[in-house]
Design an enzyme around this catalytic site. Structure first.
Site, PDB file in Angstrom:
ATOM      1  CB  CYS A 130      -0.932   0.005   1.201  1.00 48.06           C
ATOM      2  SG  CYS A 130      -1.978  -1.439   1.258  1.00 48.06           S
ATOM      3  CG  HIS A 171      -3.262   3.062   2.581  1.00 43.76           C
ATOM      4  ND1 HIS A 171      -3.688   2.791   1.301  1.00 43.76           N
ATOM      5  CD2 HIS A 171      -3.367   1.889   3.271  1.00 43.76           C
ATOM      6  CE1 HIS A 171      -4.022   1.519   1.225  1.00 43.76           C
ATOM      7  NE2 HIS A 171      -3.842   0.956   2.397  1.00 43.76           N
ATOM      8  CG  ASN A 190      -6.677  -1.069   1.482  1.00 42.44           C
ATOM      9  OD1 ASN A 190      -5.960  -0.635   0.583  1.00 42.44           O
ATOM     10  ND2 ASN A 190      -6.194  -1.679   2.555  1.00 42.44           N
TER      11      ASN A 190
HETATM   12  N1  ACO Z   1     -18.547  -8.999   9.282  1.00 37.91           N
HETATM   13  C1  ACO Z   1     -18.922  -9.318  10.528  1.00 37.91           C
HETATM   14  N2  ACO Z   1     -18.041  -9.704  11.472  1.00 37.91           N
HETATM   15  C2  ACO Z   1     -16.751  -9.765  11.120  1.00 37.91           C
HETATM   16  C3  ACO Z   1     -16.293  -9.453   9.844  1.00 37.91           C
HETATM   17  C4  ACO Z   1     -17.250  -9.047   8.894  1.00 37.91           C
HETATM   18  N3  ACO Z   1     -16.911  -8.707   7.638  1.00 37.91           N
HETATM   19  N4  ACO Z   1     -14.955  -9.593   9.793  1.00 37.91           N
HETATM   20  C5  ACO Z   1     -14.568  -9.986  11.013  1.00 37.91           C
HETATM   21  N5  ACO Z   1     -15.649 -10.115  11.821  1.00 37.91           N
HETATM   22  C6  ACO Z   1     -15.692 -10.496  13.228  1.00 37.91           C
HETATM   23  C7  ACO Z   1     -14.506 -11.309  13.656  1.00 37.91           C
HETATM   24  O1  ACO Z   1     -14.719 -12.691  13.365  1.00 37.91           O
HETATM   25  C8  ACO Z   1     -14.452 -11.040  15.129  1.00 37.91           C
HETATM   26  O2  ACO Z   1     -15.418 -11.846  15.757  1.00 37.91           O
HETATM   27  P1  ACO Z   1     -15.092 -12.505  17.206  1.00 37.91           P
HETATM   28  O3  ACO Z   1     -14.878 -11.320  18.113  1.00 37.91           O
HETATM   29  O4  ACO Z   1     -16.322 -13.283  17.474  1.00 37.91           O
HETATM   30  O5  ACO Z   1     -13.853 -13.309  16.999  1.00 37.91           O
HETATM   31  C9  ACO Z   1     -14.943  -9.590  15.248  1.00 37.91           C
HETATM   32  O6  ACO Z   1     -15.630  -9.314  14.020  1.00 37.91           O
HETATM   33  C10 ACO Z   1     -13.827  -8.586  15.448  1.00 37.91           C
HETATM   34  O7  ACO Z   1     -12.790  -8.860  14.508  1.00 37.91           O
HETATM   35  P2  ACO Z   1     -11.467  -7.972  14.445  1.00 37.91           P
HETATM   36  O8  ACO Z   1     -10.573  -8.493  13.361  1.00 37.91           O
HETATM   37  O9  ACO Z   1     -10.893  -7.824  15.812  1.00 37.91           O
HETATM   38  O10 ACO Z   1     -12.094  -6.571  13.997  1.00 37.91           O
HETATM   39  P3  ACO Z   1     -11.405  -5.165  13.920  1.00 37.91           P
HETATM   40  O11 ACO Z   1     -12.184  -4.211  14.709  1.00 37.91           O
HETATM   41  O12 ACO Z   1      -9.921  -5.237  14.166  1.00 37.91           O
HETATM   42  O13 ACO Z   1     -11.619  -4.767  12.393  1.00 37.91           O
HETATM   43  C11 ACO Z   1     -10.360  -4.713  10.349  1.00 37.91           C
HETATM   44  C12 ACO Z   1     -11.061  -5.580  11.387  1.00 37.91           C
HETATM   45  C13 ACO Z   1     -11.394  -3.826   9.684  1.00 37.91           C
HETATM   46  C14 ACO Z   1      -9.691  -5.596   9.319  1.00 37.91           C
HETATM   47  C15 ACO Z   1      -9.283  -3.818  11.032  1.00 37.91           C
HETATM   48  O14 ACO Z   1      -8.517  -4.598  11.890  1.00 37.91           O
HETATM   49  C16 ACO Z   1      -8.371  -3.093  10.061  1.00 37.91           C
HETATM   50  O15 ACO Z   1      -8.763  -2.195   9.365  1.00 37.91           O
HETATM   51  N6  ACO Z   1      -7.058  -3.454  10.052  1.00 37.91           N
HETATM   52  C17 ACO Z   1      -6.062  -2.743   9.269  1.00 37.91           C
HETATM   53  C18 ACO Z   1      -6.126  -2.989   7.807  1.00 37.91           C
HETATM   54  C19 ACO Z   1      -5.040  -2.194   7.107  1.00 37.91           C
HETATM   55  O16 ACO Z   1      -4.702  -1.085   7.470  1.00 37.91           O
HETATM   56  N7  ACO Z   1      -4.426  -2.704   6.090  1.00 37.91           N
HETATM   57  C20 ACO Z   1      -3.359  -1.878   5.498  1.00 37.91           C
HETATM   58  C21 ACO Z   1      -2.655  -2.430   4.490  1.00 37.91           C
HETATM   59  S1  ACO Z   1      -3.561  -3.463   3.371  1.00 37.91           S
HETATM   60  C22 ACO Z   1      -2.362  -3.970   2.236  1.00 37.91           C
HETATM   61  O17 ACO Z   1      -1.195  -3.744   2.379  1.00 37.91           O
HETATM   62  C23 ACO Z   1      -2.841  -4.751   1.028  1.00 37.91           C
END
Ligand code: ACO
Length: 338
Positions: free
Chosen positions: A125, A265, A295
């Site tokens: 990214c 980003h 993203n």
């Molecule tokens: N719908 C419903 N529930 C979901 C979904 C979904 N799409 N996805 C995950 N969940 C659930 C999980 O299973 C978990 O359930 P549990 O608590 O029962 O285990 C719960 O939601 C929380 O999951 P987390 O992964 O902890 O959720 P979080 O609040 O961290 O959000 C996310 C996830 C959006 C991916 C976030 O962590 C994020 O944005 N991370 C950074 C991404 C990023 O910046 N990437 C940059 C580079 S990308 C690249 O280089 C290609």
């Protein structure tokens, strides 16, 4: 934007900067409601956790270079240049058309940029910021005059559409910038780039390379799709983009209050909000399109930059801060005088 082929405003002391931008988003839109029919998720979860409402998805017969070439054509037209004026093409992507030749070579073929040296750059990214700085230094070093820098991705091709934790996040698109040395260019004042390969296991695509060559087993294990430990990536993304931005500000002697527009980003609205608080910049300073685009990895920053310019958000003389973070990990920030 000015025509950068003329001699006006060009001199040895002129800075290297951006003279034109362009972007392209594929027609097809995938909404959160569409995703609800595909995996166990909800519009409410996606919107509150990420800020994303919809994303563009490339057609089956569109490769990354096709998206890239459309963005490049728009940038060339804005610059008043033709493809043969280009002597350098760098494409930042994690979704190349093929392992080789480079996607940049396919873009060259599409545009007819027969004079250009072409290569791809892979910094996930952060790729566009890394490519921008590479092109700037290559022009400053001499031997190159007009560089086309593109961030382009067809992430839909490496997305596991059965994995709800990643498939709701990504979109396809391309953004381009043309760099040259000119007093009329939007000068790139300072760029900071960094990496930490110790954290490569948190965000990667494990299959298909020399570590895990494609086999029935790698396909069965779905190793040809992007894998991400979202929560950990989130934490590092905030800290790293914050550090890079502060370092770029410090090295250029610019205060955050002097920055008119911040183009981050576009991974997650909560990441942007967390950085905003710590950086001390109000949310109105950020240009965001992640609600419409998701993203787009290396394409996120240049598409947003082009949109912000087209929307009149960037006035001549404004200081613009770009920041990005991605797999590797890689991260960086750039300050541009618009
Ligand atoms: N719908 C419903 N529930 C979901 C979904 C979904 N799409 N996805 C995950 N969940 C659930 C999980 O299973 C978990 O359930 P549990 O608590 O029962 O285990 C719960 O939601 C929380 O999951 P987390 O992964 O902890 O959720 P979080 O609040 O961290 O959000 C996310 C996830 C959006 C991916 C976030 O962590 C994020 O944005 N991370 C950074 C991404 C990023 O910046 N990437 C940059 C580079 S990308 C690249 O280089 C290609």
């Amino acid at each position: 934007m000015s025509n950068c082929t003329g001699s006006d405003g060009v001199g040895p002391e002129a800075p290297v900067g951006i003279v034109a931008t362009g972007s392209y988003l594929p027609e097809k839109i995938l909404t959160n409601a569409d995703l609800v029919d595909m995996v166990d998720t909800s519009d409410e979860w996606i919107t509150t956790r990420t800020g994303i409402r919809e994303r563009h998805i490339a057609a089956a017969d569109q490769a990354t270079s096709d998206l890239a070439a459309r963005a490049a054509e728009r940038a060339l037209s804005q610059a008043g240049l033709t493809a043969v004026d280009l002597d350098l093409i760098i494409v930042a992507t994690i979704t190349p058309d093929m392992f080789f030749p480079s996607t940049a070579c396919f873009v060259q073929k599409h545009l007819g940029a027969s004079r250009a040296a072409c290569f791809d750059l892979q910094a996930a990214c952060s790729g566009f910021i890394f490519a921008l700085e590479t092109a700037r230094r290559m022009i400053e070093g001499g031997g190159f005059r007009n560089a086309l820098v593109i961030g382009a991705e067809k992430l839909s091709g490496i997305t596991d559409w059965t994995d709800r934790s990643t498939c709701v996040l990504f979109g396809d698109g391309a953004g381009a910038a043309i760099l040259t040395r000119s007093h009329d260019a939007h000068a790139i004042l300072k760029t900071v780039m960094a990496s930490d390969g110790n954290l490569s296991h948190l965000l990667n695509l494990p299959g298909g390379g020399s570590r895990n060559p494609t086999s029935e087993q790698t396909l069965h294990d779905r190793l040809h799709y992007l894998k991400m430990a979202g929560r950990e990536v989130f934490k590092y993304a905030v800290g790293s983009m914050l550090n890079a931005s502060n370092e770029a500000l410090k090295q250029s002697g610019v205060k955050i209050d002097d920055i008119a527009c911040i183009i981050p980003h576009q991974a997650n609205l909560r990441i942007v909000q967390a950085i905003g608080q710590r950086l001390g910049a109000p949310v109105e300073k950020y240009y965001l399109n992640l609600d419409r685009c998701g993203n787009m990895s290396a394409a996120s920053v240049p598409v947003a930059l082009d949109e912000a310019a087209a929307a009149g958000r960037l006035k001549r003389g404004d200081l613009v801060l770009l920041m990005a973070f991605g797999g590797g990990f890689t991260w960086g920030a750039s300050i541009i005088k618009w």
